[in-house]
Design an enzyme around this catalytic site. Sequence first.
Site, short mmCIF file in Angstrom:
data_model
loop_
_atom_site.label_atom_id
_atom_site.label_comp_id
_atom_site.label_asym_id
_atom_site.label_seq_id
_atom_site.Cartn_x
_atom_site.Cartn_y
_atom_site.Cartn_z
N ASP A 1 0.87 -1.18 0.00
CA ASP A 1 0.00 0.00 0.00
C ASP A 1 0.91 1.23 0.00
O ASP A 1 1.45 1.63 1.04
CB ASP A 1 -0.91 0.00 1.23
CG ASP A 1 -2.01 -1.06 1.13
OD1 ASP A 1 -1.79 -2.09 0.47
OD2 ASP A 1 -3.08 -0.86 1.73
N LYS B 1 -10.09 0.61 -2.95
CA LYS B 1 -10.09 0.37 -1.51
C LYS B 1 -10.44 1.66 -0.78
O LYS B 1 -9.81 2.69 -0.98
CB LYS B 1 -8.72 -0.13 -1.04
CG LYS B 1 -8.67 -0.38 0.48
CD LYS B 1 -7.36 -1.01 0.90
CE LYS B 1 -7.29 -1.15 2.43
NZ LYS B 1 -6.04 -1.81 2.88
N LYS C 1 -6.51 3.60 -3.55
CA LYS C 1 -7.02 3.59 -2.17
C LYS C 1 -7.19 5.02 -1.69
O LYS C 1 -6.36 5.89 -1.97
CB LYS C 1 -6.02 2.81 -1.30
CG LYS C 1 -6.29 2.79 0.19
CD LYS C 1 -5.23 1.95 0.89
CE LYS C 1 -5.28 2.08 2.39
NZ LYS C 1 -4.24 1.25 3.07
#
Length: 251
Positions: free
Chosen positions: A90, A185, A153
């Site tokens: 991430d 996300k 995300k």
Amino acid sequence: MDFTSLNQDDDESAITQLCHDSRIELDSGDLLNVAALCVYPRWVSLAKQLRPDNQTRIATVANFPAGDAKPATVMHEVSAALEAGADEIDLVIPYRAVMAGQWWLAAALVKSVRRLNEACVLKVIIESGELQDVSLVRTASQLALDEGADFIKTSTGKVAVNATLEAAKVMLECIRDHGNVAGFKAAGGIRTMAEASDYYELVKQTLGADALTAKRFRLGASSLRQSLLQQMHTDGVLNDTQGAVTQTGEY
């Protein structure tokens, strides 16, 4: 869901509990596994040891949370995490560079991390609450997708404004217009199952029902994890031992 623990005071006990929570035993005897566990790089190896069955992926963060580390530092961080066994990265983009109009700096970092390991799932955090302006959210989303992000995300969960439905809508439109193959996300500030349901419906409306899988849609929030387990316990679908870790850390 990605079950997440990204606290500075995380210790072996906290990571062990996280791993235990991710293997949800229903009262029926069936097991549910979450999509991934997201921990700081220093805990990747332990999480991998505690979840060796490959049913749950191990994710970690890079350039986190400020998004302002030097590219060489980020590359070293990612390389070390992959060597430790991370399945997913991430990555926080240099969102301040996007805000300053220097979007190519953010694009270059995403491209470099993508080239480092094509097999790893790359989730790019655009920090939408800091970008604020819809056009900047769109720019950050598009550049991340252009440079090979598997997911985009919303947030780190470490700033004042994290996931919002407004930003999510823009991001999902970018995914749709980019070929509708990447994932989304939502993370940060999602505390209840009702809030999670709002994102579920937005993904369904924008990307279609086929996107409602762990390969295309994730939710990540430590508060949501506790809310989910509490609700399942209230509904009587959890095994009585769920949530209890032995003193040895085994489960």
